[in-house]
Design a protein around this motif. Structure first.
Motif, PDB file in Angstrom:
ATOM      1  N   TYR A   2     -17.807 -66.689 -29.266  1.00  7.84           N
ATOM      2  CA  TYR A   2     -18.068 -65.428 -28.859  1.00  7.84           C
ATOM      3  C   TYR A   2     -19.185 -64.519 -29.704  1.00  7.84           C
ATOM      4  N   ALA A   3     -19.900 -64.020 -29.046  1.00 12.86           N
ATOM      5  CA  ALA A   3     -20.979 -63.211 -29.676  1.00 12.86           C
ATOM      6  C   ALA A   3     -20.305 -62.046 -30.816  1.00 12.86           C
ATOM      7  N   GLU A   4     -21.012 -62.236 -32.016  1.00 13.00           N
ATOM      8  CA  GLU A   4     -20.452 -61.094 -32.852  1.00 13.00           C
ATOM      9  C   GLU A   4     -21.457 -59.716 -33.267  1.00 13.00           C
ATOM     10  N   THR A   5     -22.471 -60.341 -32.977  1.00  9.68           N
ATOM     11  CA  THR A   5     -23.841 -59.470 -33.209  1.00  9.68           C
ATOM     12  C   THR A   5     -24.689 -59.093 -32.041  1.00  9.68           C
ATOM     13  N   ILE A   6     -24.904 -57.891 -31.511  1.00 15.72           N
ATOM     14  CA  ILE A   6     -25.464 -57.715 -30.423  1.00 15.72           C
ATOM     15  C   ILE A   6     -26.553 -56.512 -30.766  1.00 15.72           C
ATOM     16  N   SER A   7     -27.895 -57.053 -30.073  1.00 12.18           N
ATOM     17  CA  SER A   7     -28.917 -55.920 -30.139  1.00 12.18           C
ATOM     18  C   SER A   7     -29.182 -55.164 -28.627  1.00 12.18           C
ATOM     19  N   ILE A   8     -29.272 -53.990 -28.664  1.00 12.01           N
ATOM     20  CA  ILE A   8     -29.525 -53.346 -27.146  1.00 12.01           C
ATOM     21  C   ILE A   8     -30.992 -52.827 -27.379  1.00 12.01           C
ATOM     22  N   LEU A   9     -31.592 -53.517 -26.477  1.00 17.01           N
ATOM     23  CA  LEU A   9     -33.050 -52.966 -26.469  1.00 17.01           C
ATOM     24  C   LEU A   9     -33.281 -51.766 -25.526  1.00 17.01           C
TER      25      LEU A   9
END
Length: 173
Positions: A2-9
């Protein structure tokens, strides 16, 4: 995994002269509202580390991928809004009429969730929305564009969070 880090552009870049000329402040405001709703929803999931938007944009500007497992990008487009008039009877039993005002709003939302390492698009979404406000006695009182779009955009932000937050299902026998 699973993804643990996310960037929201940002769904809208900082508006400049040409943004206002071609897309209008309204599109920027609606896009900004949606970006903020995504951030709020993903932070409230208490599962992800949200990478600062400036850091993600700086990486992209240097030709690198954002420093996160996945990133979310998209845009608000084809936004059209108009205040319209409607002739309304003054009362049920009366033939007398007066004019009331309402807003019509149409816009589209597109987003992609992208795996940073593989650059694979994990999910895509593109949908158009149509909203209409209540009637008001004066044009000044008519619901703003951003306010009219809030319900759908808030709901979309919640559904996006649910889509990417890991969960387990329990089955009771």
């Amino acid at each position: 995994s699973y993804a643990e880090t996310i960037s929201i552009l940002p769904f809208a870049q900082k508006p400049g002269f040409w943004d206002y000329m071609f897309f209008g402040k309204e599109t920027y405001d609606v896009a900004n509202y949606f970006t903020k709703q995504l951030e709020i929803n993903l932070i409230s999931a208490n599962y992800f580390t949200i990478i600062d938007t400036k850091e993600a944009l700086a990486a992209l500007n240097m030709g690198r991928m954002p420093p996160s497992d996945i990133f979310i990008t998209g845009k608000i487009y084809n936004l059209y809004s108009k205040i319209k008039e409607k002739e309304v009877k003054t009362s049920k039993d009366s033939e007398e009429t007066h004019i009331e005002y309402y807003r019509v709003l149409n816009y589209s939302v597109m987003y992609q969730i992208v795996d940073t390492k593989t650059r694979q698009i994990l999910d895509e979404f593109d949908q158009s929305y149509s909203e209409e406000s209540e009637l008001f006695l004066t044009e000044k009182e008519v619901t703003s564009i951003e306010e009219l779009a809030q319900k759908e955009l808030s709901s979309l932000a919640v559904s996006l969070r649910k889509k990417i937050t890991p969960y387990t299902e329990k089955k009771y026998i």
